[in-house]
Design a protein around this motif. Structure first.
Motif, short mmCIF file in Angstrom:
data_model
loop_
_atom_site.label_atom_id
_atom_site.label_comp_id
_atom_site.label_asym_id
_atom_site.label_seq_id
_atom_site.Cartn_x
_atom_site.Cartn_y
_atom_site.Cartn_z
N PRO A 178 -0.24 10.35 -4.62
CA PRO A 178 -0.49 9.35 -3.49
C PRO A 178 -2.12 8.88 -3.38
CG PRO A 178 -0.34 11.49 -2.78
CD PRO A 178 0.08 11.59 -4.23
N THR A 179 -2.16 7.56 -3.37
CA THR A 179 -3.37 6.90 -3.14
C THR A 179 -3.43 6.27 -2.11
OG1 THR A 179 -3.35 6.34 -5.64
CG2 THR A 179 -4.94 5.33 -4.24
N ILE A 180 -4.26 6.81 -0.74
CA ILE A 180 -4.18 6.44 0.41
C ILE A 180 -5.38 5.34 0.73
CG2 ILE A 180 -4.31 7.53 2.79
CD1 ILE A 180 -2.80 9.92 1.58
N LEU A 181 -5.15 4.55 1.52
CA LEU A 181 -6.23 3.72 2.11
C LEU A 181 -6.24 3.80 3.69
CD1 LEU A 181 -5.86 0.41 -0.07
CD2 LEU A 181 -7.05 2.62 -0.62
N SER A 182 -7.16 4.57 4.14
CA SER A 182 -6.84 4.96 5.44
C SER A 182 -7.90 4.17 6.49
CB SER A 182 -7.39 6.72 5.42
OG SER A 182 -7.38 6.76 7.01
#
Length: 554
Positions: free
Chosen positions: A177-181
């Motif tokens: 998972p590649t998360i942009l937060s």
């Protein structure tokens, strides 16, 4: 249904065209669905497919070979003019990389996504892709809560990598998972936004980006558009699109919230394409997941909307102003709003909503769909089931929407506070253009040609939990259903001729081909056999278990 199960389900190829026939979308996207792949779609804007994404010289290289070669010819790797003969169009991002940090390969990857975006912007068009390894990334460009990941025109961003791949096809967005937060201070509580007055107004923004721009394989979470930062700070908390034709594919939008419009996505003057995206627990004043406004003409297909909410209209999707959206192959479940629990439209343009399931949504008025002042609309191939209105019309509410056509659609077991089962399904003061549809409570001889009030005979409309409108319901047609081979082929032909070649016209909600003849059922629809079935699912003998929640048995 699980994310992975749904992404593995389909195995067909299709071409999706923009609204070229009427001059509304000036681009197209080729969408390939590899059988057995954990990625359901492979999206490539036309003309940008690369057979050798690692370098383009036609020679196979190991990761280390390519890395050494590129760093020898361009040791700085800053994205400027090349100092040697090798030209690598890719920049790499991996928070665990401990090399030179120039982004030229996985070994020397940037540690931060913003570095890669800056390198792509400064490259003069030489950098066209950014590969991002799994991890959590926080925007920094813009300062304070205005910080956002700004999409770079013509650059394709891919998430879901482990950090060793040499081909995009090797990535796994579920495993990595590649998360942009938007949680800039990293203080949000687990599973919710309890300290969000310092979160980014927009996690990602695309301003003036064209059809060659792609965002693929990311989870976008924690944007908060609370209006404190000016005119645009109340919308598009996950993704803000202005004058953009960006394609967004295989992304998850989770727990983004805006006091204005578009908790997850807000688009204005945009012809964006949204494909195979998940929207969960987003909220806004209008359009809890997506708000389409001000001259936008998006294509939204094979997206999954669950448990989004809006204070006013469109728990999942809202449309306002001169807009025209095409929505196909989507699932709307568990969304809520005051008006239009799943979809709320005040567009004086229109919407084409097709081959989708709308079930178990809630509202005061129009729990499934609410359309007001709409000059044009097509509701085709829908299964609208067990939506609940606290006041009026659990199914479809049409108010001054005389240009709306309903065909090949099931409206069944929707509820409201009244005692008229027909008005609980559809409430449309004035003339209703209804044909070849199944509507609960429809008297014999009432309604347009081919319409019926007979039980659709779903496979299991209440599911194992015994409750309609929940995720275990199976809304496929069972053998003997009067809706098999009972639809109208001509409306599909008409839309293909006038609105463009949308692949979702020819596929049901689970991506299976339409027009499958059942030899045990007499044809009762309109057109040349094989005839399309009524509802979102095409009947196949011996196949069931593909309802709201996806496959339960095969």
């Amino acid at each position: 249904m699980s994310v992975d199960a749904r992404r593995r389900r389909l195995g067909v190829g299709l071409l999706v065209g923009g609204l070229l026939a009427v001059g509304q979308v000036a681009h197209a996207a080729l969408i390939r669905i590899p059988i057995g792949s954990p990625l359901r779609f492979h999206v490539v804007t036309l003309g940008l497919e690369r057979d050798d994404p690692a370098g383009g010289d036609g020679v196979e290289h190991t990761t280390q070979d390519r890395c050494d070669e590129l760093n020898a010819t361009d040791p700085v790797g800053g994205g400027g003019p090349q100092t040697g003969t090798a030209v690598n169009p890719i920049r790499y991002v991996d928070p665990e990389a401990r090399g030179l940090g120039n982004g030229r390969c996985w070994q020397h990857a940037f540690n931060d996504l913003q570095q890669a975006l800056d390198a792509a912007f400064d490259s003069g068009g030489l950098v066209t892709e950014v590969w991002v390894a799994g991890g959590t990334y926080y925007p920094s460009r813009g300062g304070g809560r205005n910080a956002t990941f700004g999409l770079v025109n013509g650059v394709q961003l891919y998430g879901g990598f482990e950090g060793t791949e040499t081909s995009r096809d090797q990535r796994d967005i579920v495993a990595n998972p590649t998360i942009l937060s938007g949680d800039l201070l990293k203080n949000d509580a687990e599973g919710g936004l309890t300290a969000h007055d310092d979160n980014a107004y927009h996690v990602v923004a695309g301003i003036g980006t064209d059809h060659a721009t792609l965002l693929d394989g990311f989870t976008i979470v924690g944007g908060v558009g609370d209006g404190a930062g000016g005119a645009l700070a109340d919308r598009g908390a996950g993704l803000l699109l202005i004058g953009s034709s960006t394609t967004v594919a295989r992304c998850t939008f989770l727990q983004n919230t805006a006091v204005g419009a578009g908790g997850a996505v807000h688009m204005s003057a945009s012809d964006a394409i949204m494909v195979d995206c998940l929207f969960r627990q987003n909220s806004a004043g209008q359009g809890g997941a997506i708000a389409v406004e001000t001259g936008s003409r998006p294509i939204i297909q094979y997206c999954d909307f669950r448990f989004n909410s809006a204070a006013a209209r469109g728990g999942a999707l809202s449309l306002r102003g001169n807009t025209d959206a095409v929505v196909g192959g989507c699932l709307f479940h568990g969304n809520a709003a005051l008006i239009g629990g799943a979809v709320g439209s005040q567009s004086n343009g229109g919407i084409t909503l097709m081959n989708s399931v709308i079930a178990g949504n809630d509202a005061q008025l129009g729990a499934g769909i609410a359309m007001e002042n709409s000059a044009f609309g097509v509701l085709m191939g829908l299964t609208i089931h067990a939506n609940r209105a606290a006041a009026s019309t659990g199914g479809v509410l049409l108010n001054n929407a005389v240009g709306v056509q309903i065909t090949n659609t099931i409206l069944w077991a929707n509820q409201d506070s009244g005692n008229d089962p027909l008005l609980a399904q559809i409430n449309a003061p004035g003339v209703v253009n209804l044909s070849y549809s199944c509507v609960m409570g429809l008297p014999i001889g009432v309604g347009g040609p081919g319409s019926t009030g007979s039980d659709p005979l779903f496979s299991d409309p209440i599911g194992p939990d015994g409750e309609a409108g929940t995720a275990d319901d199976d809304l496929t047609l069972s053998a003997g259903s009067p809706l098999i081979d009972a639809g109208d082929n001509s409306v599909i032909t008409f839309i293909l001729a006038t609105r463009g070649g949308f692949a979702t016209l020819l596929l049901d909600v689970h991506g299976q081909p339409r027009f499958i003849d059942d030899p045990m059922t007499p044809d009762s629809g309109r057109g040349t056999a094989p005839l399309v079935d009524i509802g979102a699912f095409e009947y196949r003998f011996g196949l069931s278990g593909f309802g709201i929640g996806g496959p339960q048995k095969q």
